[in-house]
Design a protein around this motif. Structure first.
Motif, PDB file in Angstrom:
ATOM      1  N   LEU A   1       1.001  -1.162   0.163  1.00 52.63           N
ATOM      2  CA  LEU A   1      -0.003   0.110  -0.069  1.00 52.63           C
ATOM      3  C   LEU A   1       0.929   1.349   0.066  1.00 52.63           C
ATOM      4  O   LEU A   1       0.333   2.368  -0.323  1.00 52.63           O
TER       5      LEU A   1
ATOM      6  N   VAL B   1      -7.974   3.014  -1.406  1.00 47.04           N
ATOM      7  CA  VAL B   1      -7.967   1.690  -1.453  1.00 47.04           C
ATOM      8  C   VAL B   1      -9.450   1.056  -0.883  1.00 47.04           C
ATOM      9  O   VAL B   1      -9.794   1.383   0.237  1.00 47.04           O
TER      10      VAL B   1
ATOM     11  N   LEU C   1     -10.698  -2.204   0.684  1.00 47.99           N
ATOM     12  CA  LEU C   1      -9.986  -3.211   0.899  1.00 47.99           C
ATOM     13  C   LEU C   1     -11.148  -4.083   1.500  1.00 47.99           C
ATOM     14  O   LEU C   1     -11.691  -4.172   2.553  1.00 47.99           O
TER      15      LEU C   1
ATOM     16  N   VAL D   1      -7.993   4.089   3.332  1.00 49.59           N
ATOM     17  CA  VAL D   1      -8.247   2.612   2.901  1.00 49.59           C
ATOM     18  C   VAL D   1      -9.607   2.220   3.818  1.00 49.59           C
ATOM     19  O   VAL D   1      -9.636   2.740   4.746  1.00 49.59           O
TER      20      VAL D   1
ATOM     21  N   VAL E   1      -8.178   1.809  -5.606  1.00 50.06           N
ATOM     22  CA  VAL E   1      -7.807   0.671  -6.032  1.00 50.06           C
ATOM     23  C   VAL E   1      -8.213  -0.658  -5.413  1.00 50.06           C
ATOM     24  O   VAL E   1      -8.579  -0.378  -3.998  1.00 50.06           O
ATOM     25  N   ARG E   2      -8.900  -1.738  -5.969  1.00 57.81           N
ATOM     26  CA  ARG E   2      -9.638  -2.683  -5.223  1.00 57.81           C
ATOM     27  C   ARG E   2      -8.426  -3.746  -4.892  1.00 57.81           C
ATOM     28  O   ARG E   2      -7.662  -4.282  -5.640  1.00 57.81           O
TER      29      ARG E   2
END
Length: 315
Positions: free
Chosen positions: A158, A165, A167, A230, A248-249
């Motif tokens: 990360l 993100v 998550l 996150v 971002v996955r």
């Protein structure tokens, strides 16, 4: 002498004939010894539940009035007797309150692991090793080809970018561990948690296990790109946000199949891998191994003509 049918599988789960109790039953039963509070090990509606205090707290939170008719909780390493079998809860290192179940009967020690983890995790009790004649182990990742990477190295991925993100994580155990890992290894990141995770964090904190720095998610926060955020969400929420923008996955899991179509691979598991199981056997020094929750065929092949390995879930 080891009793071959000391534990048997039936429609309700893993049954101890001698003690007349079930280990992590899959249906409600009269006497349930519960290793930990994950739903595939802790069903609701049992008459009497024997477990650790954190496991009781989580089951009561999740199942409310249907959690069970009666709970009797025991501290780790405090023996009690059920149906003539001496039982002791030993820390399993999987999630908070997770226990191995040591059963002693007629001078034979049977150790049921439940789910367990050897990697360091400050959000739960540290795994402890005890000798046993029979090791009844989970084999979720009992394959020589599976070796879990270091969780710290994985989460430091990360640090390679500042995008927000999304998550995916299981709410109980994994989410709290991720908060701890991010707090330690990615201090520039801010952690937001889904509303369903918050009460579980509070239970952890009530038992003295503080995951780290986090705050409750707000929709406005995640819409701001490049904020080093996150957002930790349970699987259903993760799947519903398939088209989320400016993020971002990633899904934190030891399962490779859950890494497909994500922007980042995070192989972080709360189970033992092949080498961990071999290490566990070296510490426990069992005369026999019985396997559950996965495929024990690799262990049986590895220890052929050395240690008997019985696949309980293949019976």
């Amino acid at each position: 002498m080891i009793i071959d049918d000391f534990l048997v599988l039936n429609e309700n789960g893993l049954y101890c004939r001698t003690g007349k109790f079930y280990l992590d039953p899959v249906k409600p039963v009269t006497h349930a010894v519960i290793s930990h509070a994950h739903g595939d090990h802790a069903v609701k509606g049992n008459d009497t539940v024997y477990c650790t205090a954190p496991t009781e707290a989580i089951m009561r939170h999740r199942y409310q009035k249907n959690a069970g008719n009666d709970f009797i909780n025991y501290s780790f390493n405090t023996p009690f007797v059920l149906g003539g079998v001496k039982i002791t809860f030993i820390p399993a290192g999987h999630i908070i309150g997770s226990a191995q179940v040591l059963m002693e009967y007629e001078n034979v020690r049977y150790l049921y692991t439940g789910d367990y983890k050897l990697q360091d995790d400050p959000t739960c009790e540290k795994m402890e090793f005890v000798p046993a004649d029979v090791l009844i182990t989970e084999t979720t990742f009992a394959d020589p080809a599976v070796q879990h990477p270091d969780a710290g190295e994985e989460i430091r991925k990360l640090n390679d970018f500042n995008h927000n993100v999304l998550l995916g994580s299981y709410s109980l155990g994994k989410a709290q561990r991720l908060i701890s890992l991010i707090t330690e290894h990615c201090p520039q990141r801010s952690v937001l948690v889904h509303h369903s995770i918050l009460p579980l964090n509070k239970i952890y904190e009530s038992f003295g296990y503080h995951p780290g720095k986090y705050e409750l998610y707000t929709r406005k926060s995640m819409k701001q790109a490049g904020q080093n955020l996150v957002y930790i969400v349970p699987p259903l929420t993760f799947d519903s946000y398939i088209r989320a923008k400016n993020v971002v996955r990633a899904f934190a899991s030891g399962w490779k199949r859950l890494q497909v179509n994500n922007g980042l691979e995070l192989l972080i598991s709360d189970h033992v891998d092949w080498n961990d199981i071999l290490y566990m056997m070296g510490q426990v020094k069992p005369k026999e191994v019985w396997t559950l929750h996965g495929n024990g065929k690799y262990l049986r092949e590895h220890f052929i003509n050395q240690i008997p390995v019985k696949l309980l879930n293949a019976c």
